[in-house]
Design a protein around this motif. Structure first.
Motif, PDB file in Angstrom:
ATOM      1  N   ARG A  24      -8.635  13.991  36.077  1.00  0.00           N
ATOM      2  CA  ARG A  24      -8.741  15.178  35.692  1.00  0.00           C
ATOM      3  C   ARG A  24      -9.914  15.711  34.314  1.00  0.00           C
ATOM      4  NH1 ARG A  24      -3.427  14.600  31.636  1.00  0.00           N
ATOM      5  NH2 ARG A  24      -3.418  12.226  31.070  1.00  0.00           N
ATOM      6  N   ARG A  32     -19.082  14.488  26.088  1.00  0.00           N
ATOM      7  CA  ARG A  32     -18.801  14.086  24.990  1.00  0.00           C
ATOM      8  C   ARG A  32     -18.382  13.045  24.608  1.00  0.00           C
ATOM      9  NH1 ARG A  32     -18.755  17.798  20.779  1.00  0.00           N
ATOM     10  NH2 ARG A  32     -16.946  16.577  19.682  1.00  0.00           N
ATOM     11  N   ALA A  38     -22.276  14.164  22.212  1.00  0.00           N
ATOM     12  CA  ALA A  38     -21.623  14.971  20.971  1.00  0.00           C
ATOM     13  C   ALA A  38     -22.287  16.315  20.905  1.00  0.00           C
ATOM     14  CB  ALA A  38     -20.734  14.227  20.102  1.00  0.00           C
ATOM     15  N   GLY A  39     -23.747  16.725  21.398  1.00  0.00           N
ATOM     16  CA  GLY A  39     -24.102  17.477  21.202  1.00  0.00           C
ATOM     17  C   GLY A  39     -23.540  18.795  21.687  1.00  0.00           C
ATOM     18  N   ILE A  79     -28.559  19.655  24.968  1.00  0.00           N
ATOM     19  CA  ILE A  79     -28.970  19.882  24.276  1.00  0.00           C
ATOM     20  C   ILE A  79     -29.494  18.485  23.766  1.00  0.00           C
ATOM     21  CG2 ILE A  79     -26.855  19.323  22.554  1.00  0.00           C
ATOM     22  CD1 ILE A  79     -29.497  22.091  21.917  1.00  0.00           C
ATOM     23  N   GLU A  80     -29.431  17.533  23.753  1.00  0.00           N
ATOM     24  CA  GLU A  80     -29.616  16.140  23.224  1.00  0.00           C
ATOM     25  C   GLU A  80     -31.239  16.055  24.343  1.00  0.00           C
ATOM     26  OE1 GLU A  80     -26.421  16.205  24.206  1.00  0.00           O
ATOM     27  OE2 GLU A  80     -26.120  15.630  22.575  1.00  0.00           O
ATOM     28  N   PRO A 109     -25.813  24.665  20.769  1.00  0.00           N
ATOM     29  CA  PRO A 109     -26.116  24.399  21.365  1.00  0.00           C
ATOM     30  C   PRO A 109     -26.132  25.065  22.850  1.00  0.00           C
ATOM     31  CG  PRO A 109     -24.986  22.412  20.131  1.00  0.00           C
ATOM     32  CD  PRO A 109     -25.298  23.609  19.541  1.00  0.00           C
TER      33      PRO A 109
ATOM     34  N   GLY B  21     -28.241  18.724  18.281  1.00  0.00           N
ATOM     35  CA  GLY B  21     -26.827  17.932  19.102  1.00  0.00           C
ATOM     36  C   GLY B  21     -26.758  16.844  17.961  1.00  0.00           C
ATOM     37  N   PHE B  25     -19.493  16.713  13.414  1.00  0.00           N
ATOM     38  CA  PHE B  25     -18.662  17.707  13.469  1.00  0.00           C
ATOM     39  C   PHE B  25     -17.439  16.993  13.574  1.00  0.00           C
ATOM     40  CE2 PHE B  25     -21.417  20.985  14.787  1.00  0.00           C
ATOM     41  CZ  PHE B  25     -21.584  22.449  14.091  1.00  0.00           C
ATOM     42  N   ASP B  27     -14.732  16.727  15.716  1.00  0.00           N
ATOM     43  CA  ASP B  27     -14.742  16.095  17.020  1.00  0.00           C
ATOM     44  C   ASP B  27     -15.509  15.282  17.519  1.00  0.00           C
ATOM     45  OD1 ASP B  27     -12.667  16.427  18.710  1.00  0.00           O
ATOM     46  OD2 ASP B  27     -13.934  17.546  20.001  1.00  0.00           O
ATOM     47  N   ASP B  28     -16.461  15.291  16.871  1.00  0.00           N
ATOM     48  CA  ASP B  28     -17.478  14.268  16.750  1.00  0.00           C
ATOM     49  C   ASP B  28     -17.617  12.419  16.578  1.00  0.00           C
ATOM     50  OD1 ASP B  28     -18.666  16.522  18.669  1.00  0.00           O
ATOM     51  OD2 ASP B  28     -20.345  16.647  16.730  1.00  0.00           O
ATOM     52  N   GLU B  30     -15.288   9.665  16.345  1.00  0.00           N
ATOM     53  CA  GLU B  30     -14.494   8.125  17.351  1.00  0.00           C
ATOM     54  C   GLU B  30     -14.553   8.121  16.546  1.00  0.00           C
ATOM     55  OE1 GLU B  30     -12.992   9.349  20.560  1.00  0.00           O
ATOM     56  OE2 GLU B  30     -14.158  10.473  21.023  1.00  0.00           O
ATOM     57  N   ARG B 121      -5.600  12.844  23.638  1.00  0.00           N
ATOM     58  CA  ARG B 121      -5.568  13.975  23.884  1.00  0.00           C
ATOM     59  C   ARG B 121      -4.828  14.234  25.197  1.00  0.00           C
ATOM     60  NH1 ARG B 121      -8.381  19.601  24.382  1.00  0.00           N
ATOM     61  NH2 ARG B 121     -10.250  18.102  25.169  1.00  0.00           N
ATOM     62  N   TYR B 122      -5.410  14.193  26.279  1.00  0.00           N
ATOM     63  CA  TYR B 122      -5.208  14.134  27.027  1.00  0.00           C
ATOM     64  C   TYR B 122      -3.373  13.523  27.444  1.00  0.00           C
ATOM     65  CZ  TYR B 122      -9.058  15.478  29.695  1.00  0.00           C
ATOM     66  OH  TYR B 122     -10.548  15.845  29.768  1.00  0.00           O
ATOM     67  N   ILE B 123      -3.072  12.301  27.154  1.00  0.00           N
ATOM     68  CA  ILE B 123      -1.398  12.476  26.626  1.00  0.00           C
ATOM     69  C   ILE B 123      -1.130  12.153  26.258  1.00  0.00           C
ATOM     70  CG2 ILE B 123       0.269   9.693  26.130  1.00  0.00           C
ATOM     71  CD1 ILE B 123      -2.619   8.351  26.690  1.00  0.00           C
ATOM     72  N   ASP B 126      -0.347  15.959  27.787  1.00  0.00           N
ATOM     73  CA  ASP B 126       0.594  16.168  28.516  1.00  0.00           C
ATOM     74  C   ASP B 126       1.994  15.347  28.516  1.00  0.00           C
ATOM     75  OD1 ASP B 126      -1.227  15.842  31.217  1.00  0.00           O
ATOM     76  OD2 ASP B 126      -1.351  13.675  30.285  1.00  0.00           O
ATOM     77  N   GLU B 218     -12.491  23.409  12.137  1.00  0.00           N
ATOM     78  CA  GLU B 218     -12.745  22.331  11.926  1.00  0.00           C
ATOM     79  C   GLU B 218     -13.077  22.199   9.819  1.00  0.00           C
ATOM     80  OE1 GLU B 218     -15.504  20.431  12.260  1.00  0.00           O
ATOM     81  OE2 GLU B 218     -15.511  21.323  14.749  1.00  0.00           O
TER      82      GLU B 218
END
Lengths: 161, 311
Positions: A24, A32, A38-39, A79-80, A109, B21, B25, B27-28, B30, B121-123, B126, B218
């Motif tokens: 899924r 990403r 992540a671009g 984009i990278e 991007p 790229g 951000f 969300d980038d 981790e 995020r998937y969990i 859910d 953001e």
């Protein structure tokens, strides 16, 4: 929830990747988070904003509307991979910089990937054609005028070689 | 004077990161053991909340926590008025700002009801199971004029409640103030042949929606590391990381006055602050971190406290 996994192989920006993914997982999340590219940005996750656009075998697709497993054995461009090996801008990137075609850069991007495919298909577009081609990419910063200018300038530069 | 700043467009230094790229951000980012948040949002415009049972969500593997409005305690406060009403004589002002999570009543589609924190995020998504919620649907109204008609008793049969101000509260009106309205008919005169003629009247009815989005884009994020369930309610000070773009958003003076203290308080806990390098014009800009009643701020402070970070 029961989960099932698949082993997939695909090419991204000319590099082969082999990964085990949950069925899924979206292609956008796979690019990403699994490939750490992540671009490619995720905006609406509904196929509306165009921020996640990548090229699938040269055709622009919304990576948030595809599953990663659907990209098996396909070639993805993000984009990278748009700059050349020396890190020099693609003419469209240069034109976006020259014409102030971006502000926050979140949609950029997706716009670049959409427009590179568009210019490959239509090297001499008119302004209306550029605007039509841009209609699937939302930008809240620029008002589009500078993006249109950049695409037209990039087209001219690419034609002149 | 150099033409670097006058006489020609200034090329931006950040463009290369954005065009290739490489920009950072929120969300980038981790981090090891990072937890993710998802909100259950109302699909009903107007309803009484009878009960919300999050026990099923908590039973899901990978879910660290699930909170409803009642869990927030004193952190649950209506948000501030960011844009005050205009100075109109005789104005009746009813404040309707957002709350962190809907309590007792849902006032608009999309209003958050439950916050779920999980390993991915998937969990988290859910676990957003709407089944346990038992809302009593109330009539939803689309316009302030309709609201006025209802609250003024001109809408028989509608099951509408009014709050302590006598003002009906529903829909996505963040801030609503009204004078009086007599309905659309009163905006017209009628000619000799009974033809309606638009009447140049002063506008009497105002829907004032502050330019405040329900979803800050953001803005900032808090990351809670650790082995999720095992780390709950344990001291993990020093491992919290606040990721914020407020340095990029605001000028030095505003930064010092409005955001300085919250940042210092975070630092005192051992939290690390990571600056993202993108100026994002979307979403809420005002009082992102400076206001304790701001929705996101309430979440962060509550969750941090619950997880043993901010004291």
């Amino acid at each position: 929830m029961d989960t099932d996994f698949h082993d997939i192989t695909l090419s991204v920006n000319g590099k082969q990747y082999r990964r085990r993914v949950e069925s899924r997982v979206l292609l956008s999340d796979f690019i990403r988070h699994d490939l750490v590219l992540a671009g490619t940005h995720v905006g609406c996750e509904h196929g509306v904003c165009g921020a996640c656009t990548v090229l699938l075998d040269g055709e622009p697709v919304r990576s948030c509307l595809m599953l990663a497993v659907q990209a098996r054995n396909h070639e993805i461009s993000t984009i990278e991979g748009l700059t050349n090996k020396d890190g020099e801008y693609h003419p469209l990137q240069q034109a976006m910089h020259d014409h102030h075609g971006l502000q926050c850069g979140y949609c950029t991007p997706g716009i670049l990937m959409t427009m590179t495919a568009f210019l490959d298909e239509n090297p001499s577009p008119g302004e209306d054609e550029v605007r039509e081609a841009l209609s699937g990419n939302l930008c809240r910063c620029t008002g589009y005028q500078n993006i249109v200018d950049a695409v037209l300038a990039a087209a001219e530069r690419m034609r002149s070689g | 004077m150099s033409t670097r700043t006058f006489g020609e467009p200034v090329k931006r230094n950040e463009d290369r990161r954005l065009l290739t790229g490489q920009a950072l951000f929120i969300d980038d980012i981790e981090l090891p053991g990072m937890l993710h948040v998802a909100f259950l949002r109302s699909q009903i415009a107007h309803a009484k909340i009878i009960s919300i049972d999050v026990s099923r969500a908590l039973q899901r593997p990978g879910v660290a926590a699930a909170y409803v409005a009642g869990d927030l305690g004193d952190y649950w406060q209506p948000g501030p008025i960011l844009v005050p009403p205009p100075p109109i004589a005789g104005i009746v002002f009813h404040e309707r700002t957002q709350v962190p999570l809907a309590k007792d009543k849902v006032r608009h589609v999309g209003e958050p009801l439950v916050i779920v924190i999980a390993e991915s995020r998937y969990i988290a998504e859910d676990a957003l199971d709407p089944e346990p919620i038992g809302p009593k649907r109330l009539k939803s109204l689309a316009t302030s004029n309709e609201m006025y008609l209802v609250s003024g008793g001109r809408h028989p049969g509608a099951e509408i409640t009014t709050d302590s101000t006598g003002c009906h509260d529903c829909n996505a009106h963040l801030v609503l103030f009204r004078l009086v309205t007599d309905g659309i008919d009163q905006a017209f005169d009628f000619g000799r042949d009974n033809t309606p003629i638009a009447k140049p009247i002063a506008r009497k009815s105002y829907d004032y929606i502050g330019r405040i989005d329900a979803l800050a884009v953001e803005a900032h994020a808090g990351c809670w590391p650790g082995a999720v369930a095992a780390a709950a309610h344990q001291k993990i000070a020093g491992r919290l990381r606040i990721i914020d773009q407020i340095f990029a958003l605001v000028g030095r003076a505003i930064r010092k006055r409005q955001y300085g203290e919250p940042l210092r308080s975070w630092h005192r806990t051992g939290a690390r602050v990571t600056r993202i390098d993108v100026f994002h014009p979307l979403g809420r800009r005002q009082r992102i971190a400076g206001c304790r009643n701001c929705n996101k701020q309430a979440f962060e402070r509550f969750c941090c406290r619950s997880w043993g970070n901010l004291r």
